[in-house]
Every structure is written in structure tokens, then in C-alpha cells.
Design a protein around this motif. Sequence first.
Motif, PDB file in Angstrom:
ATOM      1  N   GLU A  77      90.744  44.179  41.590  1.00  0.00           N
ATOM      2  CA  GLU A  77      91.392  44.445  40.306  1.00  0.00           C
ATOM      3  C   GLU A  77      90.600  43.838  39.148  1.00  0.00           C
ATOM      4  OE1 GLU A  77      96.057  44.459  39.220  1.00  0.00           O
ATOM      5  OE2 GLU A  77      95.233  42.491  39.689  1.00  0.00           O
ATOM      6  N   LEU A  86      87.348  45.809  38.621  1.00  0.00           N
ATOM      7  CA  LEU A  86      87.553  47.123  38.009  1.00  0.00           C
ATOM      8  C   LEU A  86      87.861  46.999  36.521  1.00  0.00           C
ATOM      9  CD1 LEU A  86      89.658  48.842  40.818  1.00  0.00           C
ATOM     10  CD2 LEU A  86      87.239  49.234  40.282  1.00  0.00           C
ATOM     11  N   ARG A 146      84.615  46.256  34.754  1.00  0.00           N
ATOM     12  CA  ARG A 146      83.712  47.405  34.750  1.00  0.00           C
ATOM     13  C   ARG A 146      84.129  48.448  33.709  1.00  0.00           C
ATOM     14  NH1 ARG A 146      79.946  48.576  38.890  1.00  0.00           N
ATOM     15  NH2 ARG A 146      79.275  50.757  38.904  1.00  0.00           N
ATOM     16  N   THR A 191      87.538  54.842  40.406  1.00  0.00           N
ATOM     17  CA  THR A 191      86.288  54.243  40.880  1.00  0.00           C
ATOM     18  C   THR A 191      86.300  54.176  42.405  1.00  0.00           C
ATOM     19  OG1 THR A 191      85.895  52.955  38.879  1.00  0.00           O
ATOM     20  CG2 THR A 191      84.905  52.132  40.897  1.00  0.00           C
ATOM     21  N   LEU A 208      85.191  52.741  45.868  1.00  0.00           N
ATOM     22  CA  LEU A 208      84.715  51.494  46.462  1.00  0.00           C
ATOM     23  C   LEU A 208      84.499  51.680  47.963  1.00  0.00           C
ATOM     24  CD1 LEU A 208      87.287  49.010  44.855  1.00  0.00           C
ATOM     25  CD2 LEU A 208      84.994  49.524  44.026  1.00  0.00           C
ATOM     26  N   VAL A 257      80.832  49.000  44.550  1.00  0.00           N
ATOM     27  CA  VAL A 257      81.176  50.234  43.841  1.00  0.00           C
ATOM     28  C   VAL A 257      80.190  51.312  44.257  1.00  0.00           C
ATOM     29  CG1 VAL A 257      81.367  51.366  41.606  1.00  0.00           C
ATOM     30  CG2 VAL A 257      82.174  49.011  41.888  1.00  0.00           C
ATOM     31  N   ASP A 301      81.539  55.684  39.790  1.00  0.00           N
ATOM     32  CA  ASP A 301      82.642  55.722  38.834  1.00  0.00           C
ATOM     33  C   ASP A 301      82.932  57.179  38.500  1.00  0.00           C
ATOM     34  OD1 ASP A 301      82.770  52.728  38.133  1.00  0.00           O
ATOM     35  OD2 ASP A 301      80.677  53.204  37.713  1.00  0.00           O
ATOM     36  N   ARG A 338      89.667  54.656  46.511  1.00  0.00           N
ATOM     37  CA  ARG A 338      89.606  55.023  45.099  1.00  0.00           C
ATOM     38  C   ARG A 338      90.839  54.497  44.378  1.00  0.00           C
ATOM     39  NH1 ARG A 338      88.465  61.079  42.959  1.00  0.00           N
ATOM     40  NH2 ARG A 338      86.399  60.496  43.772  1.00  0.00           N
ATOM     41  N   ILE A 366      92.375  53.337  37.469  1.00  0.00           N
ATOM     42  CA  ILE A 366      92.410  52.345  36.406  1.00  0.00           C
ATOM     43  C   ILE A 366      92.747  53.035  35.095  1.00  0.00           C
ATOM     44  CG2 ILE A 366      91.179  50.423  35.352  1.00  0.00           C
ATOM     45  CD1 ILE A 366      89.488  52.054  38.242  1.00  0.00           C
TER      46      ILE A 366
END
Length: 477
Positions: free
Chosen positions: A91, A94, A97, A151, A153, A162, A165, A433, A436
Motif C-alpha cells: 500500500e 503504491l 508510485r 498496478t 505486482l 512492480v 503500471d 493487481r 489505486i
Amino acid sequence: MDFKSYEIESSFYDEMFKVDGSPRAHCVELHSTLTDLTQLELSTMQERVTRSFYNEGITFIVYGDEAAGERIIPIDCVPRVLANAEWRHIESGLDQRLRALNLFLEDVYNEARIIADGVIPVDVIRGCPQYRIEMRGLSAPYGAWVAVCGTDLVRTNDGFRVLEDNLRVPSGVSYMIATRKAVKANLRNAYRRSQVLDVEHYGKLLLRTLRDIAPPGVSDPTIALLTPGVYNSAFYEHMFLASELDAELVEGRDLIVNDGYVYMRTTLGLRRVDVIYRRVDDDFIDPLVFRPDSYLGVPGLLHAYRLGNVTLANAPGTGVADDKSVYAYVPDIIRYYLNEEPILANVQTNLCRQPEGLEYTLDNLENLVVKQVGGSGGYGMLIGPHATPEERDAFAREIQADPANYISQPVLDLSRAPCLIDDEFEPRHVDLRPFILRGHETRIVPGGLCRIALPRGSLVVNSSQGGGAKDIWVLPT
């Protein structure tokens, strides 16, 4: 049913088991539940979970085979469990990012300081097909160029990384919620005992985010979801999200721009629209600016956006930030804008636009994954170890013809999780995925879409190519 025939290999991180075969601490409750069930009970549970997707018409389009068309997404009844500490790490990474990528987008369409300071070469940005010169000089409301992000992962024995994105029109959130609903209904006691954190409130968080970025002075915005129509592969999701938002589901022909404002046609006449959650690609959203042959968009939409009379989520031009060449620079982007070290690492990436990257890629094709910089959905890529010599030779010629269009990465030992395959527990490679949201703040539901590479040994998890899905359980402690 026991896991005696379940294969654990030390080269792959197993999401449920340690190398010695004992369940990880946060998986003990689920493991106990599964071993207490008979094979018939598990088979029946899998059938009920699958039937729930049939009953709700949850489909995706699979391309590339003779029987291509609408199919039910394969869903596995065995959830993947994450400890709370693991999730908090994800969290925070993300959030970091997405904040950096939004600052990057604001910069490259305005002052372009990151280019002037030599952090990213100008040709990587302005040579990117997703860089939209039409967005030069524009700013997104509250800096939220990307309001909705998905995103991808992956986990190896070295931890989470990652993979990419998705900043344009990310999909899959409806499948996350539908999978949760189906699995929760069939593992209710284990779900309750584990105190799994909710994801079903995603729609409320999305609504708050879209309201955050409404045009200035609009306190009660009208929100519409713009869909390409019923033939789009993710149309089920568009219907689902419109319902969650209590928003109108509209096509381009339902909207009109008049005096710099966007209106939708209703039985009571025209109604102004303030925020459009668009699920139509950049090329098709405004035929006066982008593709003139598009019937999916709205003539004049970008003009209304430029005037600040309507907000588009996500903003046009965000694709430059998820281009796979730009991906290689995201750690530097985080350091440049936030003065922080990246919390989540990238995958090592070789840029074929660079002579050394091209040479390394061509010399090591049998050991690499090669991707087109603007590709998505698992298309336009080569998995070297799984390709024939003839396929590698053909791909090498494509790379040499257009080096800037390709990057390469090592083949990752993706983590594996137990799946019920033909009434037996078998390991399959998975990714994750999370979704966010970014308005005035970052909002993330604790979970995501866990995608599965269903064929034994496969690394391709994309639903559009026949991958499956499973639920993610994030625990509170």
C-alpha cells in the motif's frame, strides 16, 4: 482433502507454504479449512463459484484462437492470503508510485523539468506514441492526471516487484469484487474467522475520488461513465461500475458539447455532465482532436476539458507514464519528485533503444521476456524460454527493425499459489493487481485482482488470453 501431492519447489515462492511444506502463519486458518473438506465438497464449492459467474454474466473476450469470443472468466475457489504487514508494504509503495507519476505527468506536459535536468532523455518522452502534444500546457484538477490506477505486482523469492503500471483505462475491478462475493459465500466461516478486510466498498471510494476532482465550484457533480458500447470486452465492468457510482452509463452519441460544456441527452432534455469516468481510449474520445473516424467519442470534448468545464478521469495523455520504456525510469522519477527511495522495486529492464540494451537482448533472447513498449494484455511479447528458435529469430528481426519499440526483462520466477485443478490442489503462477485511486488523497481497498496462469508452467496470467482469477484475502493483523 490433503495437499500430499502438492508440489513445492524452492525456486518459486509459494503463497501458502514454506519450503518445508508447513503452512505460512497467516495461511493456517485457510489451510485447516481446506484440509477439512472432502474432495466432493471442494468440487461442489468450485462448481458453485463458477456458476455464480455464469449467473451474473461476468465475461471477457479471449482473442487469438479459432473459438474466440465472449467467455466466462475462470475463477478459482481457493483464495490467496496476504498478511497485514505485506499489504501495508504494498500500500505504501503504491501510494508513493502514483504520487510520483502524477507529478511526472504534470511536469512533462508543462515545464518538462525532468527532461531539462537530464533525468529522462527527451526522445523517450516525446517519441512515445502515447505522448499527446494536444495536452501541452494543461493541468489536471488537483494534479490528479491519473485518478484510477491498476498496478501489476509480482512476487519472487526476493519480494514484491512492480511489473507494470496501468494508467490509461485500467480494468478488472469488477472481477475483484465479483470474485470476492462468490468465494466469500462459499467459505463464509473461514472468511469470518480470518476477519478478512473488505473490498466491496470500492465503489464508494471511487465516487469520492471522482467528486474530489470535479470542476471548481461544482459541489454536487453529475458523473457519467463513458463506454465504447456493448461490444467492448469489459462492458460488464462498465455496467457494474456505473451502478456502483449511481452514474449514467453513456456512449459518445449520448453526449453533446455546447458552449464549452458537456451535456447528456435525457428524456427530460439536456443535463450538464461535470465528471466523465471514461473507458474509451485516447484515440477515440474526440474526433475533432484525435482520430477523425471515431464514432465512440464526443466532438469538442477536449475543448470543454481545456476550458475546465468537465473533468476526464483519467486525463488524456496519461499513457506516456505507463509506456514500458518510461517504466524503466520510474525509480528515478520517484527520487526526482519525492526525494525518496522507491518502496517497491522495478523489474530489471533493458531498453532496446539503447545500443547496449539492444545487443544484450539479441544475444540473450532465449532467456528473456521481450515486450512492445506500448503493448498490453500479454500481446506483442516473446517469452524466450517458451519460444521456438524460429519464433525467436522472427522476433529478433522485428526488434532490429524498430529497436525503440521494445524492452526486455529477465524471466521471473513468479510466485505460485494453490489452485483447484481437476479436483486436485496444484500450484499455479499468480500476480496481483491492486486498484489505486487518487483525488485529494490516495485511496486503496485492501486487496485486488489476483490473476492466474492456468496452463501448467505458463507465466501468462492475462484474462484476455485465457488466464483465470482468484480472491485475495488481506488479514487485519
